[in-house]
Design an enzyme around this catalytic site. Structure first.
Site, mmCIF file in Angstrom:
data_model
loop_
_atom_site.group_PDB
_atom_site.id
_atom_site.type_symbol
_atom_site.label_atom_id
_atom_site.label_comp_id
_atom_site.label_asym_id
_atom_site.label_seq_id
_atom_site.Cartn_x
_atom_site.Cartn_y
_atom_site.Cartn_z
ATOM 1 N N GLY A 96 0.846 -1.183 0.000
ATOM 2 C CA GLY A 96 0.000 0.000 0.000
ATOM 3 C C GLY A 96 0.880 1.231 0.000
ATOM 4 O O GLY A 96 2.038 1.175 0.418
ATOM 5 N N GLN A 122 3.253 9.847 1.006
ATOM 6 C CA GLN A 122 4.505 9.097 1.067
ATOM 7 C C GLN A 122 5.388 9.358 -0.150
ATOM 8 O O GLN A 122 6.559 8.971 -0.152
ATOM 9 C CB GLN A 122 4.228 7.597 1.198
ATOM 10 C CG GLN A 122 3.650 7.219 2.546
ATOM 11 C CD GLN A 122 3.490 5.726 2.663
ATOM 12 O OE1 GLN A 122 2.472 5.179 2.261
ATOM 13 N NE2 GLN A 122 4.516 5.078 3.184
ATOM 14 N N CYS A 126 6.468 0.086 7.298
ATOM 15 C CA CYS A 126 6.055 1.230 6.491
ATOM 16 C C CYS A 126 7.186 1.616 5.561
ATOM 17 O O CYS A 126 8.344 1.655 5.983
ATOM 18 C CB CYS A 126 5.690 2.397 7.410
ATOM 19 S SG CYS A 126 5.157 3.877 6.539
#
Length: 186
Positions: free
Chosen positions: A56, A61, A104
């Site tokens: 994802g 980001q 992440c």
């Protein structure tokens, strides 16, 4: 059945925004222009997510403060979920809470046990403005919650508590990009 291009196949890999960058820690703005720039952003986000081996990716980001995320994520039954959402809202998160490993792309190389609900529902629209509702369980529910958190200016580390948080903060500070640890919510 039509042949559709693989998402990201014509996109450009963008630089990843890392912990501490202000765009990662601010709520994203709603998308109002559904034109070719949005389609290009989504294509680039898929290319970037795949290049980084992610499941994802939220627009902030890659340095864009808009409410958009993409995903290519399995659930706990190995069913693949592939798509994107524009202006998403987490409308339901329920079921059991599981503390599972979470990482992440904006905190590369690290993960921590993070509590998440086992079921999540997100509503938004597709790049053409068509309403969309995405429901996920297990790992995919974790992904949906993770990406909507990003659009609110949060990261998974904000949900880590106690000694796990202390250990994660120490690990972040050891990373070359770890100067942003102070940006985490308490």
């Amino acid at each position: 059945m039509r042949n559709r291009p693989i998402p990201g196949s014509s996109g450009h890999v963008r630089a990843m925004t890392l912990l501490g960058d202000p765009v990662l820690h601010a709520p994203c703005e709603p998308v109002s222009d559904f034109g070719p720039e949005l389609a290009g952003l989504i294509e680039d986000m898929f290319a970037t997510m795949y290049a980084a081996n992610g499941v994802g990716l939220a627009a902030n980001q890659v340095g864009v403060g808009l409410r958009v995320f993409v995903y290519d994520c399995p659930d706990d039954e190995d069913v693949r979920h592939l798509g994107h959402l524009v202006n998403p809202r987490l409308v339901e998160a329920d079921g059991e809470v599981f503390r599972g490993p979470e990482g992440c792309l904006s905190l590369p190389g690290l993960e921590a046990p993070t509590p998440r609900f086992d079921r999540a529902v997100v509503e938004g629209v597709l790049m053409d403005g068509t309403p969309a509702r995405v429901e996920g369980t297990g790992f995919f529910a974790r992904c949906l919650q993770h990406e909507t958190d990003h659009l609110e200016g949060g990261v998974y580390a904000d949900h880590v508590t106690g000694w796990r948080r202390s250990r994660l903060l120490r690990a972040i500070r050891k990373e070359p990009w770890g100067g942003g640890a102070d940006a985490l919510r308490s």
